[in-house]
Write a protein that holds these residues in place. Structure first.
Motif: not given
Ligand code: NAP
Length: 249
Positions: A9-14, A76-83, A124-133, A172-177
């Protein structure tokens, strides 16, 4: 809730407030979390407090070079991310007649442009089936005085989320607010909200209190989980009922 074990999981401003508490909630559910923020000391301190396996990366999300560096680091660190939790934001209030171009640019660049290009560059790093909130605000829908730029920056974010939910569905990337009401975080002080206003807002909130960062974190972790696998393009007000209150400022 479905497991988030080992999800990345990547969180901006965490390093503060809602982002920090949400990082904690993800870690408690077994996820791996990377947080960003502009101040290296604050990011480092937060990572230390969050404990293993939290990680941090200093980035100003309104700076295209920083967004690019973040992309390269994550790749470099993870390759892909989920959310991706797009949380970084600022709240500054000023009467319409006094707003300067610099104030306008700061809010729009962080709250909207930064969010826009962070999503575009990290996509491009977000896995298919991943999510963005997207962390927006109730202001996206209210006519709060002195919040012309703040409200517009958040309304633009909601619009982006709705459009992306359709545009990214093929992966299948889900985007919610998520639209918080008034949440007790350091942001309220940074925005110069007087104590009396806090008290007033707490009093007019149907559920009788201000929100806590945990109120947002529980929804954001849910939206990133498989339990929310059929939810996209949705908007949630987390405001104790403030939106429906007739006396909302
Ligand atoms: N608290 C509320 O009542 C409320 C209500 C509605 C919406 N929200 C939204 O919730 C989000 C989080 O706010 P919060 O209440 O948790 O406030 P906060 O405690 O001030 O946290 C804001 C976080 O965003 C980071 N940030 C700000 N500008 C950034 C940038 N350009 N690049 C990277 N990181 C940046 C801050 O770190 P640095 O300053 O160290 O960079 C900090 O970690 C914001 O988008 C805010 O608009 C809050």
């Amino acid at each position: 809730m479905s497991s988030l074990k080992d999800k990345i999981i990547v969180i901006t401003g965490g390093n503060s407030g809602i982002g920090y508490t949400t990082a904690k909630a993800f870690l408690a559910k077994g996820a791996k979390v990377l947080i960003t923020g502009r101040q290296p000391g604050a990011v480092q301190k937060a990572v230390h407090a969050l404990g293993h396996p939290a990680e941090g990366f200093k980035a100003d999300q309104s700076d295209m070079n920083d967004i690019r560096r973040l992309y390269e680091y994550l790749q470099g660190r993870f390759g892909k991310i989920d959310s991706l939790f797009v949380n970084a934001g600022v709240a500054k209030l000023a009467p319409f007649e006094t707003v300067t171009e610099a104030q306008y640019d700061e809010l729009m660049n962080i709250n909207f442009k930064g969010a826009y290009f962070t999503i575009q560059q990290l996509l491009p790093l977000i896995n298919d089936g991943g999510s963005i909130t997207l962390l927006s605000a109730l202001n996206a829908y209210t006519g709060t005085p002195n919040a012309t730029v703040l409200s517009a920056s958040k309304a633009a974010l909601n619009s982006l989320g709705r459009t992306l939910s359709r545009e990214l569905a093929y992966k299948r990337i889900r985007v919610n607010i998520v639209n918080p009401g008034i949440i007790s975080t350091p942001l309220l002080e940074k925005a110069g909200l007087p104590d009396e206003t806090r008290e007033h807002l707490s009093n007019i909130t149907p559920l009788g209190r201000l929100g806590q960062p945990e109120d947002i974190a529980s929804l954001v972790t849910f939206l990133a989980s498989a339990d929310a696998s059929f939810i996209t393009g949705a908007e949630y007000n987390v405001d104790g009922g403030l939106m429906v209150h007739p006396l909302i400022a």
